[in-house]
Write an enzyme that holds these catalytic residues in place. Structure first.
Site, PDB file in Angstrom:
ATOM      1  N   ASP A  63      -5.935  -7.272   4.037  1.00 60.85           N
ATOM      2  CA  ASP A  63      -7.079  -6.804   3.239  1.00 60.85           C
ATOM      3  C   ASP A  63      -7.842  -8.005   2.693  1.00 60.85           C
ATOM      4  O   ASP A  63      -9.066  -8.077   2.789  1.00 60.85           O
ATOM      5  CB  ASP A  63      -6.575  -5.923   2.090  1.00 60.85           C
ATOM      6  CG  ASP A  63      -7.715  -5.468   1.194  1.00 60.85           C
ATOM      7  OD1 ASP A  63      -8.725  -4.995   1.739  1.00 60.85           O
ATOM      8  OD2 ASP A  63      -7.588  -5.609  -0.036  1.00 60.85           O
ATOM      9  N   TYR A  91       0.795  -1.224   0.000  1.00 59.24           N
ATOM     10  CA  TYR A  91       0.000   0.000   0.000  1.00 59.24           C
ATOM     11  C   TYR A  91       0.828   1.275   0.000  1.00 59.24           C
ATOM     12  O   TYR A  91       0.279   2.361  -0.137  1.00 59.24           O
ATOM     13  CB  TYR A  91      -0.960   0.008   1.195  1.00 59.24           C
ATOM     14  CG  TYR A  91      -2.196  -0.835   0.964  1.00 59.24           C
ATOM     15  CD1 TYR A  91      -2.115  -2.215   0.920  1.00 59.24           C
ATOM     16  CD2 TYR A  91      -3.443  -0.248   0.788  1.00 59.24           C
ATOM     17  CE1 TYR A  91      -3.248  -2.994   0.717  1.00 59.24           C
ATOM     18  CE2 TYR A  91      -4.578  -1.008   0.581  1.00 59.24           C
ATOM     19  CZ  TYR A  91      -4.473  -2.381   0.547  1.00 59.24           C
ATOM     20  OH  TYR A  91      -5.597  -3.136   0.336  1.00 59.24           O
ATOM     21  N   LYS A 110       4.032 -15.539   4.233  1.00 61.38           N
ATOM     22  CA  LYS A 110       4.323 -16.330   3.035  1.00 61.38           C
ATOM     23  C   LYS A 110       5.837 -16.489   2.999  1.00 61.38           C
ATOM     24  O   LYS A 110       6.509 -16.008   2.078  1.00 61.38           O
ATOM     25  CB  LYS A 110       3.778 -15.605   1.785  1.00 61.38           C
ATOM     26  CG  LYS A 110       3.824 -16.435   0.511  1.00 61.38           C
ATOM     27  CD  LYS A 110       2.792 -17.538   0.426  1.00 61.38           C
ATOM     28  CE  LYS A 110       3.029 -18.390  -0.813  1.00 61.38           C
ATOM     29  NZ  LYS A 110       2.134 -19.574  -0.871  1.00 61.38           N
ATOM     30  N   ASP A 120     -11.820  -9.854   4.084  1.00 58.17           N
ATOM     31  CA  ASP A 120     -13.059 -10.002   3.310  1.00 58.17           C
ATOM     32  C   ASP A 120     -13.558 -11.443   3.412  1.00 58.17           C
ATOM     33  O   ASP A 120     -14.762 -11.686   3.529  1.00 58.17           O
ATOM     34  CB  ASP A 120     -12.855  -9.622   1.834  1.00 58.17           C
ATOM     35  CG  ASP A 120     -13.258  -8.176   1.547  1.00 58.17           C
ATOM     36  OD1 ASP A 120     -13.145  -7.338   2.460  1.00 58.17           O
ATOM     37  OD2 ASP A 120     -13.687  -7.888   0.416  1.00 58.17           O
TER      38      ASP A 120
HETATM   39  C1  IPM Z   1     -10.546  -1.966   3.030  1.00 55.48           C
HETATM   40  C2  IPM Z   1     -10.737  -1.529   1.603  1.00 55.48           C
HETATM   41  C3  IPM Z   1      -9.628  -0.554   1.228  1.00 55.48           C
HETATM   42  C4  IPM Z   1      -8.298  -1.281   1.384  1.00 55.48           C
HETATM   43  C5  IPM Z   1      -9.754   0.067  -0.159  1.00 55.48           C
HETATM   44  C6  IPM Z   1     -11.119   0.713  -0.356  1.00 55.48           C
HETATM   45  C7  IPM Z   1      -8.654   1.035  -0.468  1.00 55.48           C
HETATM   46  O1  IPM Z   1     -10.771  -2.623   0.750  1.00 55.48           O
HETATM   47  O2  IPM Z   1     -10.634  -1.111   3.923  1.00 55.48           O
HETATM   48  O3  IPM Z   1     -10.322  -3.158   3.266  1.00 55.48           O
HETATM   49  O4  IPM Z   1      -7.833  -1.925   0.441  1.00 55.48           O
HETATM   50  O5  IPM Z   1      -7.713  -1.207   2.463  1.00 55.48           O
HETATM   51 MN    MN Z   2     -10.648  -4.510   1.767  1.00 50.58          MN
END
Ligand code: IPM
Ligand code: MN
Length: 353
Positions: A248, A138, A190, A252
């Site tokens: 990240d 990032y 990893k 999810d």
């Molecule tokens: C999150 C989102 C963000 C990230 C995006 C929107 C930049 O996916 O907060 O997980 O990748 O961190």
């Molecule tokens: Mn995310």
């Protein structure tokens, strides 16, 4: 005199304003019961403002926001703005400039919530991911050359220094200790391929763990295996710590196992500064103004904010109110809850003891 917390509210785009309104409602209810007060100030950062003014974030934003006790964010993302502009210009910029180096993402299945994991219930899905939040892929270190030609080169580097890794690991170890459940911290890496970056993480993990947190058990999983076990044996996990990109992705996955984006909350935390708390889903523009979006993720983010501010009892009270409301909802998904956004907020607010 009772304590007053000054909260900057960034409702943002799409359904963001609807969910932050419910979260603020619940904050006031918790404040009333727990002997503090909450004062909010709204900031209009987001897609509409950008389209109107051409400015993503005003120059004064970071210093203005630094003066608050915490930030509550709704959602960033607008259908008429090219993807990346608002995410980078608002969300990532604030995470970086406010040095919110921890992204705390609980994966918790509330009662009555449907999970896609077969035969798993709330007792099996209850762990926390500590995602490093200011480094790694990032940082945008890299570049492109010969763009548009057959020889185009694109580089985006996974960048970490020892300090960033150490401060994140220390937070995660301390969190596992404070949580006091399995007293286990799992490093998700990893090391078999990313032999520079995750070697740094792994060495620091064991050195700090052995010297400062001998009471915390240390596990290690490659990121691909982590995904597999999060599905097959989520009950193994207590606290997981990982870098920015892996965090990240796996959060999810974790979010969908806890019922989806309607309920998944996250906190961008600077332990010595101002934190920003948010539902981790997007702005869900098609539900805007329909009173159909699930505000629980924003409400849980507000609870995490109170916990981080030291109002632990109030945070727990919100969580138990949420626990009482989830079984009365048909689904966590927008438009399918069987109740409205404001109903959910009202019920949680009334349930805060
Ligand atoms: C999150 C989102 C963000 C990230 C995006 C929107 C930049 O996916 O907060 O997980 O990748 O961190
Ligand atoms: Mn995310």
């Amino acid at each position: 005199m009772s304590k007053t917390y000054r909260i900057a509210v960034l409702p943002g785009d799409g359904t963001g304003p609807e969910v932050t309104a419910e979260a603020v409602k619940v904050l006031h209810a918790a404040a009333g019961k727990h002997g503090f007060s909450v004062e909010t100030a709204d900031f209009d950062f987001g897609g509409d403002r950008y389209l109107r003014t051409g400015e993503v974030l005003p120059a004064s934003a970071v210093s203005e926001l630094s003066a608050f006790d915490a930030i509550l964010l709704g959602a960033i993302g607008h259908p008429d703005v090219k993807p990346g502009i608002l995410e980078k210009g608002i969300l990532l910029r604030l995470r970086f400039e406010l040095d919110q180096y921890i992204n705390l993402r609980p994966v918790k299945l509330y009662p009555g919530v449907e999970t896609p994991l077969k035969d798993k219930g709330p007792e099996d899905i209850d762990y926390v991911v500590v995602r490093e939040n200011t480094g790694g892929l990032y940082t945008g270190v890299g570049g492109v050359s010969m763009k548009g030609t057959a020889h185009e080169v694109a580089v985006q580097s996974m960048v970490y220094n020892r300090m960033q890794v150490e401060r994140c690991l220390r937070y995660a170890f301390a969190y596992a200790r404070k949580r006091d459940r399995k007293r286990t911290l799992a490093l998700c890496g990893k090391t078999n391929v990313l032999t520079h970056v995750y070697d740094l993480w792994e060495r620091a993990f064991h050195e700090i763990g052995e010297a400062e947190f001998p009471d915390i058990r240390r596990d290690y999983y490659h990121v691909d295996a982590t995904c597999m076990w999060m599905v097959k044996n989520p009950e193994w996990f207590d606290v997981i710590v990982t870098g920015n990109m892996f965090g990240d992705i796996i959060t999810d996955l974790g979010a969908i196992t806890q019922g989806g984006m309607g309920i998944a909350a996250g906190g961008n935390i600077n332990p010595d500064g101002v934190g920003m708390f948010e539902p981790i889903g997007g702005s869900a523009p098609k539900y805007t103004g329909k009173n159909a979006i699930n505000p629980l993720a924003a409400i849980c983010a507000a609870a995490m904010m109170l916990d981080t501010l030291g109002e632990e009892a109030a945070a727990r009270a919100i969580e138990s109110a949420v626990t009482a409301v989830t079984p009365t909802m048909k689904s966590m998904a927008a438009g399918r809850m069987g109740v409205t956004t404001t109903d959910v907020g009202d019920k949680v607010a009334q349930g805060v003891a």
